[in-house]
Design a protein around this motif. Structure first.
Motif, PDB file in Angstrom:
ATOM      1  N   UNK A  16     -32.481  10.197  19.015  1.00 23.66           N
ATOM      2  CA  UNK A  16     -31.256  10.002  19.780  1.00 23.66           C
ATOM      3  C   UNK A  16     -30.743  11.352  20.263  1.00 23.66           C
ATOM      4  N   UNK A  17     -30.363  11.427  21.528  1.00 21.43           N
ATOM      5  CA  UNK A  17     -29.816  12.662  22.103  1.00 21.43           C
ATOM      6  C   UNK A  17     -28.318  12.727  21.822  1.00 21.43           C
ATOM      7  N   UNK A  18     -27.931  13.596  20.909  1.00 18.47           N
ATOM      8  CA  UNK A  18     -26.516  13.741  20.571  1.00 18.47           C
ATOM      9  C   UNK A  18     -25.861  14.895  21.324  1.00 18.47           C
ATOM     10  N   UNK A  19     -26.380  15.258  22.452  1.00 19.94           N
ATOM     11  CA  UNK A  19     -25.760  16.313  23.251  1.00 19.94           C
ATOM     12  C   UNK A  19     -26.640  17.542  23.330  1.00 19.94           C
ATOM     13  N   UNK A  20     -26.297  18.424  24.256  1.00 20.11           N
ATOM     14  CA  UNK A  20     -27.051  19.656  24.455  1.00 20.11           C
ATOM     15  C   UNK A  20     -26.602  20.675  23.424  1.00 20.11           C
ATOM     16  N   UNK A  21     -27.540  21.228  22.689  1.00 18.66           N
ATOM     17  CA  UNK A  21     -27.218  22.162  21.625  1.00 18.66           C
ATOM     18  C   UNK A  21     -27.287  23.603  22.142  1.00 18.66           C
TER      19      UNK A  21
ATOM     20  N   UNK B 173     -14.936  30.120  35.379  1.00 20.22           N
ATOM     21  CA  UNK B 173     -15.143  30.714  34.070  1.00 20.22           C
ATOM     22  C   UNK B 173     -16.575  30.583  33.613  1.00 20.22           C
ATOM     23  N   UNK B 174     -16.852  31.199  32.461  1.00 23.18           N
ATOM     24  CA  UNK B 174     -18.171  31.127  31.841  1.00 23.18           C
ATOM     25  C   UNK B 174     -17.950  30.865  30.352  1.00 23.18           C
ATOM     26  N   UNK B 175     -18.829  30.037  29.752  1.00 22.48           N
ATOM     27  CA  UNK B 175     -18.604  29.684  28.361  1.00 22.48           C
ATOM     28  C   UNK B 175     -19.874  29.328  27.627  1.00 22.48           C
ATOM     29  N   UNK B 176     -19.682  28.955  26.355  1.00 26.94           N
ATOM     30  CA  UNK B 176     -20.788  28.582  25.468  1.00 26.94           C
ATOM     31  C   UNK B 176     -20.338  27.414  24.602  1.00 26.94           C
ATOM     32  N   UNK B 177     -21.176  26.389  24.483  1.00 28.44           N
ATOM     33  CA  UNK B 177     -20.886  25.272  23.594  1.00 28.44           C
ATOM     34  C   UNK B 177     -21.908  25.247  22.470  1.00 28.44           C
ATOM     35  N   UNK B 178     -21.422  24.990  21.256  1.00 23.72           N
ATOM     36  CA  UNK B 178     -22.268  25.093  20.072  1.00 23.72           C
ATOM     37  C   UNK B 178     -23.085  23.843  19.800  1.00 23.72           C
ATOM     38  N   UNK B 179     -22.698  22.696  20.386  1.00 25.96           N
ATOM     39  CA  UNK B 179     -23.369  21.440  20.096  1.00 25.96           C
ATOM     40  C   UNK B 179     -22.763  20.711  18.911  1.00 25.96           C
ATOM     41  N   UNK B 180     -21.733  21.286  18.286  1.00 28.80           N
ATOM     42  CA  UNK B 180     -21.051  20.645  17.158  1.00 28.80           C
ATOM     43  C   UNK B 180     -19.677  20.126  17.553  1.00 28.80           C
ATOM     44  N   UNK B 181     -19.358  20.172  18.839  1.00 25.46           N
ATOM     45  CA  UNK B 181     -18.043  19.792  19.320  1.00 25.46           C
ATOM     46  C   UNK B 181     -17.212  20.985  19.734  1.00 25.46           C
ATOM     47  N   UNK B 182     -17.522  22.169  19.213  1.00 27.34           N
ATOM     48  CA  UNK B 182     -16.789  23.381  19.573  1.00 27.34           C
ATOM     49  C   UNK B 182     -17.398  24.037  20.803  1.00 27.34           C
TER      50      UNK B 182
ATOM     51  N   UNK C 163     -12.108  25.092  22.500  1.00 25.00           N
ATOM     52  CA  UNK C 163     -11.921  23.656  22.648  1.00 25.00           C
ATOM     53  C   UNK C 163     -12.678  22.911  21.549  1.00 25.00           C
ATOM     54  N   UNK C 164     -12.250  21.696  21.309  1.00 27.54           N
ATOM     55  CA  UNK C 164     -13.019  20.778  20.473  1.00 27.54           C
ATOM     56  C   UNK C 164     -13.210  19.480  21.241  1.00 27.54           C
ATOM     57  N   UNK C 165     -14.473  19.109  21.468  1.00 27.98           N
ATOM     58  CA  UNK C 165     -14.822  17.859  22.151  1.00 27.98           C
ATOM     59  C   UNK C 165     -15.128  16.783  21.115  1.00 27.98           C
ATOM     60  N   UNK C 166     -14.642  15.577  21.350  1.00 24.72           N
ATOM     61  CA  UNK C 166     -14.923  14.464  20.445  1.00 24.72           C
ATOM     62  C   UNK C 166     -15.302  13.245  21.276  1.00 24.72           C
ATOM     63  N   UNK C 167     -16.295  12.513  20.778  1.00 24.02           N
ATOM     64  CA  UNK C 167     -16.819  11.375  21.508  1.00 24.02           C
ATOM     65  C   UNK C 167     -15.841  10.212  21.559  1.00 24.02           C
TER      66      UNK C 167
END
Length: 243
Positions: free
Chosen positions: A37-42, A86-95, A138-142
């Motif tokens: 299952x693809x749980x998002x881009x890490x 802007x430019x950013x980085x996402x950790x794949x854990x919601x942060x 930020x914190x992303x939640x499904x």
């Protein structure tokens, strides 16, 4: 004839023996390869772009030369827009984290001056142009079981940021010609919104409360300052991931 009879007998024996042989053979179920299952881009870097509208509000304006009164309440909101990147980085854990630069334009925040001996009485309006530089988290939640805004899923987010505002102001009013000024101030923001993760591209719409500690006119003739300025924004954002 003998050969025909022998062939029939062999065929009959095979029919009788086949079920018995099949019963003795081990059973191996077919192997089905189920993809993960693809749980998002890490661990993805991204670029982002935003645009929106805003309403500007502050409680009062301080005019040191406005004797006998030096503080005047505002009486109308200002309205405008902002655009940014802007430019950013996402950790794949919601942060996720990014740095942004926004250009904010707003007009019509106003105050009415009366009874002053040094400033023309009447309504004075502020024209604000600011460059807002923020570092954000930020914190992303499904939403609906979509993981951390997984590819193909809806998500919500909350966030906060801090930085500086580079302000340029022009005041319009009766009496003397328009006055201009510049100042640099602390700025902060709180964000909340919803979006949809398409995989390579992510889109969202949200609310941002942008706080500017002070907007000032540094002109010696008629100095003034507006403390605790709030820009209430509704913004749309598109992010593009680099895997």
């Amino acid at each position: 004839m003998n050969k025909l009879i022998a062939a029939v007998m062999v065929a009959g024996a095979a029919v009788v023996a086949a079920p018995a042989l099949a019963a003795d053979m081990p059973y191996y179920p077919p192997v089905i390869d189920v993809p993960d299952v693809d749980y998002g881009v890490q661990g993805a870097f991204y670029l982002r772009g935003s645009a929106g509208g805003n309403g500007l509000w502050a409680k009062e304006v301080s005019h040191p030369s406005g004797v006998p009164d030096t503080v005047f309440a505002t009486d109308d909101w200002g309205f405008g827009y902002s655009v940014g990147a802007g430019v950013g980085y996402e950790t794949g854990t919601g942060l996720r984290f990014d740095v942004t630069a926004d250009y904010l334009a707003n007009d019509e925040l106003s105050t009415t001056i009366s009874g002053s001996a040094n400033i023309a009485n009447g309504q004075h309006k502020l024209e604000l142009r600011s460059t807002i530089l923020l570092a954000n988290a930020y914190y992303d939640f499904g939403l609906g079981g979509g993981g951390y805004g997984a590819a193909g899923g809806a998500f919500g987010y909350v966030g906060a940021g801090a930085g500086v505002a580079l302000n340029n102001v022009i005041s319009h009013g009766p009496g003397l010609p328009d006055t201009r000024g510049d100042n640099t101030s602390f700025a902060a923001a709180g964000m909340v919104g919803v979006g949809y993760d398409f995989g390579q591209v992510v889109a969202d719409i949200g609310y941002r409360a942008l706080y500017i500690n002070s907007v000032e006119n540094d002109e010696p003739l008629l100095p003034y300052s507006v403390a605790n300025v709030w820009a209430h924004e509704v913004r749309g954002t598109v992010r593009y991931r680099f895997n």
